[in-house]
Write an enzyme that holds these catalytic residues in place. Structure first.
Site, PDB file in Angstrom:
ATOM      1  N   ARG A  57       0.813  -1.191   0.138  1.00 33.08           N
ATOM      2  CA  ARG A  57      -0.043   0.104   0.107  1.00 33.08           C
ATOM      3  C   ARG A  57       0.827   1.338  -0.110  1.00 33.08           C
ATOM      4  O   ARG A  57       0.611   2.330  -0.538  1.00 33.08           O
ATOM      5  CB  ARG A  57      -0.969   0.077   1.195  1.00 33.08           C
ATOM      6  N   TYR A 110     -13.398  17.036 -17.210  1.00 32.86           N
ATOM      7  CA  TYR A 110     -13.689  15.539 -17.455  1.00 32.86           C
ATOM      8  C   TYR A 110     -14.904  15.392 -16.416  1.00 32.86           C
ATOM      9  O   TYR A 110     -15.092  15.897 -15.340  1.00 32.86           O
ATOM     10  CB  TYR A 110     -12.609  14.889 -16.894  1.00 32.86           C
ATOM     11  N   ASP A 182      -4.746  18.407 -14.963  1.00 35.77           N
ATOM     12  CA  ASP A 182      -4.781  17.082 -15.519  1.00 35.77           C
ATOM     13  C   ASP A 182      -4.211  17.035 -17.062  1.00 35.77           C
ATOM     14  O   ASP A 182      -4.611  17.666 -17.887  1.00 35.77           O
ATOM     15  CB  ASP A 182      -6.240  16.800 -15.946  1.00 35.77           C
ATOM     16  N   LYS A 207      -5.208   5.713 -19.741  1.00 35.06           N
ATOM     17  CA  LYS A 207      -5.148   6.213 -21.063  1.00 35.06           C
ATOM     18  C   LYS A 207      -3.774   5.974 -22.016  1.00 35.06           C
ATOM     19  O   LYS A 207      -3.466   4.993 -22.028  1.00 35.06           O
ATOM     20  CB  LYS A 207      -5.394   7.630 -21.183  1.00 35.06           C
TER      21      LYS A 207
END
Length: 390
Positions: A57, A110, A182, A207
């Site tokens: 983690r 987005y 972004d 992406k």
């Protein structure tokens, strides 16, 4: 281990120690944790992002390789990998904002980010003011005493508005705000926002960075080491950690990013240009076209204009749905940035959580079609689009 019984030896497997050479490809470390000989070293490792590996983690050798690779491409001082692009958005917004804070975002965002901003307002009283992405004076006018950061997209999803990164970041710096952007649509191949003054750069590695439609992941890259460590501490408690196998696949895809982006952009140029001249098309939204409102700014900021564009058909929503059901090569599917060409209708998919007024603010109509252009032969793509339009 030869002194132990078979039941014990089956659990404690031998670990190879590589000396005198190293692997060509980054290995996949598919393990949840790491063993220590010294309790003090283990305790220290759990308090810093750059120490020995301790628990999945926190980070992992494969994940750290990806973090370092993307941080290096963006010119950052450190990066935190997450399990999705929205995971990266959330570790930044939730890690830096407190109840009652205010921040400024560009109008076109987005849909997932816009929906999360609405959640912040409803749950925590964190308010937002929306401004045009290319208007530093509007940013200055929107500032309040409780304003903490500004949030932009290099190339907006899905209508292609390009943010005035140098101007907006300069204004944010004057006002003491953290600048977040972004950069998913541009990638470091087209833009490196830290060079223009960004404090934090976000990617959906799902992406273009992974590029093969087989990974879900995210990344937040930090220009400043102190900010990086602050968000890292929050991120490991939030638990939005990246999976090592997804990181390994992303590293594999990252190596061909420069080649793929060249083809994505070239294919988008051909399709957008031809669609703009087609009688069935009302408008094409790609910043590489002179008709786009961001055309001049994009030409100054970017070497090319990305592989995603949107267009509106003269027949509105019905015509858009007919087009999407008529393509044969392009695929009706969510996401973008893979080698395949994908299409969707933002109003009912990526931006479905937005109201009619919010869709209008983004410039999206009910019939808008988004095209994420792949790397197929461009003439095959055009033939498919042309027959679907007919």
């Amino acid at each position: 281990m030869s002194d132990y019984r078979p039941e014990t030896r089956a659990v404690h497997l031998p670990q190879p120690i590589i000396e005198g050479s190293r692997p060509i490809a980054v290995p996949l470390y598919q393990t949840s944790g790491f063993v220590f000989d010294d309790p003090e070293v283990m305790a220290n490792a759990m308090s810093r992002p750059d120490g020995p590996f301790v628990y999945g983690r926190y980070t992992n050798p494969t994940v750290r390789s990806l973090e370092q690779a993307i941080s290096g491409l963006e010119g950052g001082s450190g990066a935190v990998a997450t399990g999705s692009g929205m995971g990266a958005v959330n570790i930044v917004l939730l890690g830096l904002l407190q109840p009652g804070d205010h921040f400024i975002a560009q109008q076109a965002l987005y849909g997932g980010t816009a929906a999360m901003i609405n959640e912040l307002a409803g749950r925590f009283g964190i308010t937002v003011s929306y401004v045009p992405e290319d208007d530093p004076d509007a940013l200055r006018a929107a500032v309040r005493p409780e304003t903490k950061l500004v949030y932009l997209e290099t190339i907006a999803n899905p209508m292609g508005q390009v943010a005035d990164l140098p101007g907006m970041f300069a204004a944010a710096r004057e006002l003491g705000l953290v600048s977040v952007v972004d950069n998913t649509f541009a990638t470091p191949m087209l833009c490196r926002p830290i060079e223009h003054g960004a404090d934090i750069v976000i990617h959906s590695t799902t992406k273009y960075l992974s590029g093969h439609t087989d990974v879900v992941g995210g990344m937040a890259v930090f220009a400043d080491d102190a900010l990086y460590k602050k968000v890292w501490h929050f991120a490991i408690e939030l638990g939005a950690s990246a999976d090592p196998f997804a990181a390994w696949l992303t590293l594999r895809g990252l190596q061909t990013l420069p080649l793929r982006m060249e083809r994505h952009c070239a294919n988008a140029r051909l399709l957008a240009t031809r669609l703009a001249d087609h009688p069935a098309v009302a408008a094409v939204h790609w910043p590489g076209l002179p008709s786009h409102p961001s055309y001049e700014l994009a030409g100054k900021l970017l070497p090319d204009f990305g592989g995603v564009f949107a267009f509106d058909l003269a027949g509105g929503r019905a015509a858009g749905e007919k087009f999407m059901s008529s393509v044969r090569l392009a695929l009706l599917a969510p996401s973008l940035g893979g080698v395949e060409t994908l299409i969707l209708q933002p109003a009912t998919t990526s931006h479905r959580a937005l109201s009619a007024d919010e869709l209008a603010r983004h410039g999206i109509s009910e019939g808008t079609v988004r095209v994420a252009v792949g790397i197929e032969h461009p003439e095959d793509l055009w033939a498919d689009f042309e027959q679907a339009l007919t």
